[in-house]
Design an enzyme around this catalytic site. Structure first.
Site, short mmCIF file in Angstrom:
data_model
loop_
_atom_site.label_atom_id
_atom_site.label_comp_id
_atom_site.label_asym_id
_atom_site.label_seq_id
_atom_site.Cartn_x
_atom_site.Cartn_y
_atom_site.Cartn_z
N ASP A 277 36.77 43.70 43.65
CA ASP A 277 37.78 43.89 42.61
C ASP A 277 37.09 44.51 41.40
OD1 ASP A 277 40.18 43.77 41.16
OD2 ASP A 277 40.70 41.79 41.95
N GLU B 214 48.19 39.36 35.67
CA GLU B 214 46.95 38.60 35.85
C GLU B 214 46.85 37.44 34.86
OE1 GLU B 214 43.49 40.83 37.17
OE2 GLU B 214 44.71 42.62 37.44
#
Length: 623
Positions: free
Chosen positions: A303, A509
């Site tokens: 990521d 997020e």
């Protein structure tokens, strides 16, 4: 004689310049082996490096042999850039990659998580939390959405998407819960059908685990975030998933089995930890399980700054992060900005035998396998032949259908024999109220144009719910819009009924992590002022179930619309009975946050609306 000599000369030149890896007729393995036998360490490490568009130039691509570029959330070549602008930008960087000694094409990746969501005027589909609802009515719908998304992404010259998110969100306090199809792994597994939509159907004789992408109208997909991202304590993003191996394998792992059997090209590792061990450093699960046991043959990608976050604080000991991440089995590192540091550290560690050459070769072989399979070597440059696919009417109709099928009717009148919905199109005067009624950005949510999402109506093209309502009612019906009316206004106007649209503001997020899960103000006062004075349907725009129990008694009809995207007309289609409500909850709707986490099958299961709940209505004709 001269002609014969010329032929001999040409044959000799051809023989001298024949390069096996550039020959599409050669078998995949032979092309990979031939290319790798020619590569230097610098060229190999370049393949493992993914950098952000903002730091990428054709010269950087050439000098560092960069293997991949990405657009992070909201990273665009220009505000409101056209498809042609995107194509030119991607091709410019690609030409830098092709100008290297071996001419290995780069692969450009982007987060297309509900349609091609970074791009102006693209079709924005409902977020996954809504799509999970559609599974019983139309399991093939997500495959069509994958197909449409692939065309829109390719329209901008991009061949790789960081989707689908196959997280199993077990706690709605998580800020990424809307990126998850369901709390139930079986629904998430069914939704992996988006992968053949994005990549194309796997040929019948395919070997298990080998990546597959069917040419220039399809994209490489990415199953993410491996593994357990949806199971963290209290839903805290990037945190720790505390569960035994059996629980991990039975809840969070199953959708990876489906993704791999459908030929998914890449897998992205999760920021989160499993029982205290960072997934980005977990050799046992990344190499031992995913690569060796599940026979995954695509590439594993980190990521964003994922290896940096192996340490606390992030980037505290970067050389350790590089060693731990690459040794765990990560093949491509989403650096994305400090690529010189990454390249230097990794080069140094290989030269000192801290990381064996065999690990580098495994990574590069996987990356090249995906690039060869998807045809990047044979047609590395994009063209503008698909630009009309971006935001096409056909795709907008598909998104509108997805909106209709993702709505869940949670309450419809005080008694079953006195339903409020479907609403009559013909009425003297109706009220539309609420912060989310005329706000395209709010109904799209996070990961739209920017990373965190935006409010307002000028972020992209689409239709708000207010616009959809006005579009749907009888021409004689007066539609009054008041975002946050007081009770006197509502009482004095003698409305036939009201539609109140409220919910959460956009987030993505960690910014979406929430311990209270409340509707954004002034949403609750709007509900109280309107529903206390007139018959009302409340439409909730949110990325997850929110606190609604205290207000339920005053609400006549309640609809969960999730984050429907640009095609607000799909909401009006069902409110007014052109289509019936069919959706069933793919998430448990809690009474209070104190109950969380609470998932179907739990011993303390006591929901406001259980998993699988959803009232239905029949379409009305000539209403």
């Amino acid at each position: 004689m001269l002609g014969f000599l010329l032929l001999c000369f040409l044959a000799a030149v051809t023989e001298a310049t024949y390069i096996k890896y550039k020959d599409p007729k050669q078998p995949l393995g032979a092309r990979i082996r031939d290319l790798m036998s020619r590569m230097t360490l610098a060229e190999k490490i370049g393949q493992m490096t993914q950098i952000e568009r903002a730091v990428a130039t054709p010269d950087v691509m050439k000098q560092f042999f960069i293997g991949s570029v990405l657009s992070g959330g909201g990273s665009v070549p220009a505000p409101k850039a056209t498809a042609e602008t995107w194509v030119n930008m991607v091709n410019g960087l690609q030409k830098g990659a092709l100008s290297t000694r071996l001419g290995i094409p780069m692969i450009y990746g982007i987060d297309a998580v509900h349609g091609h969501n970074n791009v102006y005027k693209a079709t924005i589909f409902p977020h996954n939390v809504g799509l999970g609802v559609t599974r019983q009515v139309d399991p093939a719908l997500v495959k069509k959405i994958g197909d449409a998304t692939a065309l829109e992404v390719r329209a901008t010259g991009i061949p790789y998407v960081f989707a689908p998110c196959i997280a199993v969100c077990r706690d709605p306090r998580w800020g990424r819960c809307y990126e998850s199809y369901s709390e139930d792994h079986k629904i998430v597994q069914a939704m992996t059908e988006i992968i053949p939509g994005l990549q194309g159907d796997l040929p019948a004789n395919s070997k298990k685990g080998v990546p597959f992408v069917a040419g220039k109208k399809k994209v490489a997909a990415c199953a993410k975030h491996y593994v357990g991202d949806g199971g963290t304590t209290k839903g805290i993003n990037e945190n720790n998933t505390v569960i035994n191996l059996n629980g991990l394998l039975s809840i969070h792992m199953p959708a990876y089995y489906n993704s791999i059997s459908k030929g998914v090209a890449t897998v992205m590792v999760s920021y989160s930890s499993w029982n205290g061990k960072k997934m980005h450093a977990n050799h046992e699960l990344v190499t031992g399980f995913l690569k060796n046991k599940l026979k995954f043959r695509g590439f594993v990608i980190s990521d964003w700054e994922g290896i940096d976050r192996i340490t606390a604080p992030p980037h505290a000991n970067y050389s350790y992060s590089v060693q731990a991440g690459v040794s765990a089995g990560i093949d491509m590192v989403m650096v994305p900005n400090n690529y010189k540091e990454f390249i230097d550290d990794l080069t140094d560690q290989v030269k000192k035998n801290i990381i064996p050459m065999s690990r580098i070769d495994d990574a590069v072989k996987r990356i090249l396998r995906v690039k060869f399979v998807m045809g990047l070597f044979d047609s590395p440059l994009a063209d503008t032949s698909l630009v009309n696919q971006l935001g096409s009417q056909e795709h907008r109709e598909l998104a509108r259908e997805a909106v209709r099928k993702s709505l869940v009717l949670l309450k419809n009148g005080e008694a079953a024999d006195k339903p409020l919905l479907p609403l009559p199109k013909k009425a003297s005067k109706i009220l539309v109220a609420g912060s989310h009624a005329d706000n395209l950005g709010y109904q799209c949510g996070g990961w739209t144009i920017t990373w965190q999402g935006l409010g307002g109506n000028d972020l992209t093209a689409g239709s708000t719910i207010l616009h959809a309502v006005s579009n749907t009612v009888d021409p004689t019906t007066q539609v009054v819009f008041n975002e946050n009316p007081d009770a006197n206004f509502v009482k004095s106007n003698k409305f036939s009924y009201a539609i109140v649209v409220v919910g959460e503001q956009p987030y993505a997020e960690t910014y979406g992590d929430s311990l209270n899960l409340t509707i954004s103000e002034p949403g609750l006062s709007t509900i109280t002022n309107v529903c206390g004075a007139v018959k009302c349907v409340v439409v909730v725009i949110s990325g997850r179930p929110v606190v609604i129990q205290p207000y339920l008694a005053q609400i006549d009809a309640l609809v969960a619309a999730w984050l429907p995207g640009t095609e607000g007309q799909g909401v009006a289609d069902v409110l007014f009975g052109d289509y019936g409500f069919t959706g069933k909850l793919a998430r448990t709707w809690f009474k209070t946050v104190d109950q969380l986490p609470m998932n179907v099958g739990d011993p303390h299961y006591d929901p406001l609306f259980p998993f699988g709940f959803g009232l239905t209505t029949k379409p009305t004709k000539g209403n």
